[in-house]
Design a protein around this motif. Sequence first.
Motif, PDB file in Angstrom:
ATOM      1  N   GLY A  29      -3.747  -3.590  -5.978  1.00  0.00           N
ATOM      2  CA  GLY A  29      -3.350  -4.887  -6.707  1.00  0.00           C
ATOM      3  C   GLY A  29      -1.915  -5.038  -6.604  1.00  0.00           C
ATOM      4  N   ARG A  30      -0.887  -4.176  -6.475  1.00  0.00           N
ATOM      5  CA  ARG A  30       0.321  -4.587  -6.278  1.00  0.00           C
ATOM      6  C   ARG A  30       0.608  -5.118  -4.825  1.00  0.00           C
ATOM      7  NH1 ARG A  30       2.900   0.889  -9.056  1.00  0.00           N
ATOM      8  NH2 ARG A  30       2.711   0.459 -11.179  1.00  0.00           N
ATOM      9  N   GLU A  31      -0.112  -4.523  -3.790  1.00  0.00           N
ATOM     10  CA  GLU A  31       0.016  -4.902  -2.301  1.00  0.00           C
ATOM     11  C   GLU A  31      -0.327  -6.394  -2.306  1.00  0.00           C
ATOM     12  OE1 GLU A  31       0.540  -5.208   1.839  1.00  0.00           O
ATOM     13  OE2 GLU A  31       1.411  -3.918   0.148  1.00  0.00           O
ATOM     14  N   LEU A  32      -1.605  -6.599  -3.076  1.00  0.00           N
ATOM     15  CA  LEU A  32      -2.081  -7.874  -3.006  1.00  0.00           C
ATOM     16  C   LEU A  32      -1.020  -8.826  -3.800  1.00  0.00           C
ATOM     17  CD1 LEU A  32      -5.704  -7.169  -4.105  1.00  0.00           C
ATOM     18  CD2 LEU A  32      -5.229  -8.271  -2.054  1.00  0.00           C
ATOM     19  N   ASP A  42      -3.103 -17.976   0.867  1.00  0.00           N
ATOM     20  CA  ASP A  42      -4.454 -18.131   1.775  1.00  0.00           C
ATOM     21  C   ASP A  42      -4.245 -17.157   2.781  1.00  0.00           C
ATOM     22  OD1 ASP A  42      -6.029 -19.086   3.784  1.00  0.00           O
ATOM     23  OD2 ASP A  42      -5.289 -21.120   3.633  1.00  0.00           O
ATOM     24  N   PRO A  43      -5.181 -16.128   2.965  1.00  0.00           N
ATOM     25  CA  PRO A  43      -5.234 -15.323   3.922  1.00  0.00           C
ATOM     26  C   PRO A  43      -5.263 -15.487   5.495  1.00  0.00           C
ATOM     27  CG  PRO A  43      -7.454 -15.387   2.913  1.00  0.00           C
ATOM     28  CD  PRO A  43      -6.491 -16.349   1.974  1.00  0.00           C
ATOM     29  N   LEU A  51      -5.073  -8.504   5.427  1.00  0.00           N
ATOM     30  CA  LEU A  51      -5.290  -7.117   5.611  1.00  0.00           C
ATOM     31  C   LEU A  51      -5.412  -6.433   4.167  1.00  0.00           C
ATOM     32  CD1 LEU A  51      -5.455  -4.550   7.437  1.00  0.00           C
ATOM     33  CD2 LEU A  51      -3.061  -4.290   7.220  1.00  0.00           C
ATOM     34  N   ALA A  52      -4.637  -6.667   3.180  1.00  0.00           N
ATOM     35  CA  ALA A  52      -4.765  -6.424   2.001  1.00  0.00           C
ATOM     36  C   ALA A  52      -6.146  -6.556   1.224  1.00  0.00           C
ATOM     37  CB  ALA A  52      -3.578  -6.984   0.914  1.00  0.00           C
ATOM     38  N   ALA A 197      -6.777   0.605   8.124  1.00  0.00           N
ATOM     39  CA  ALA A 197      -5.861  -0.161   9.053  1.00  0.00           C
ATOM     40  C   ALA A 197      -4.925  -0.360   8.102  1.00  0.00           C
ATOM     41  CB  ALA A 197      -6.866  -1.438   9.301  1.00  0.00           C
ATOM     42  N   GLU A 198      -3.611  -0.058   8.679  1.00  0.00           N
ATOM     43  CA  GLU A 198      -2.465  -0.049   8.069  1.00  0.00           C
ATOM     44  C   GLU A 198      -1.040   0.078   9.100  1.00  0.00           C
ATOM     45  OE1 GLU A 198      -1.855   2.690   4.843  1.00  0.00           O
ATOM     46  OE2 GLU A 198      -3.234   4.222   5.939  1.00  0.00           O
ATOM     47  N   ILE A 199      -0.037  -0.489   8.572  1.00  0.00           N
ATOM     48  CA  ILE A 199       1.115  -0.109   9.034  1.00  0.00           C
ATOM     49  C   ILE A 199       1.787   1.027   8.607  1.00  0.00           C
ATOM     50  CG2 ILE A 199       3.554  -1.263   9.355  1.00  0.00           C
ATOM     51  CD1 ILE A 199       1.317  -2.956  10.731  1.00  0.00           C
TER      52      ILE A 199
END
Length: 250
Positions: A29-32, A42-43, A51-52, A197-199
């Motif tokens: 939720g925090r990342e979103l 808008d993704p 990605l989130a 999948a992440e940085i």
Amino acid sequence: MAGHSKWSNIQHRKGAQDKKRAKLFTKFGRELTIAAKEGGGDPDFNPRLRLAIERAKAGNMPKDILERAIKKGTGELEGVEYMEIRYEGYGPAGTAFIVDVVTDNKNRSASEVRMVFTRKGGNLGTDGAVAWMFKREGVITVKSDGIDPDEFMMAALEAGAEDVISEDGMFEVIADCGEFQNVLDNLKAAGYKYEEAEIEMNAENKMEITDLDTAKKVMALYEALEDLDDVQEVYSNFDFSDEILEQLDD
């Protein structure tokens, strides 16, 4: 395919913690919210948000909670004002740690992170203390069951990846941050399903831990930092041998 996968050292242990659904949903939720605030809701025009959303859905985050988190970021709903903060420090045996935090109270977070470092045999450093040991990279993990290694290697490289590591039943695809989303999209278009999948901040030179007592202390610090509510990610340069991993699991 070269290198030593982060998967075998940390990911199987993170799995146990990720079963704590409330903490996991809070993290998503925090990342979103931050992604939506940073680049809009808008993704299609916000790769970080796209990605989130994918990660939240993969973690079975309920749709209504996901959508509320995005609306808090865009300002459509009232929400908490989050800050992203990075802490750096040293653990047992001189291991390097980077701790990424998302918080609404930086004083609380700083106090909690500092206390964990102190109690677990480490010490909190200044900005830049260990970051120079790490490289920011995109990392995509894919289960290798039933996949031809050579074919996957070619597909990943053609998708724009820099390297592929094969270990412990997983392919770990390494990509430049600027190409990360393209690599991910190309792999999905080629029919490959990813697990993560992440940085990430990956250590350029690993510190191998061969002593069991030291390994336990390092892992205790890592897990204590991960357990903090405000912590999003923890990165370190430690590397455990297969023998040490087996002893830790006993």
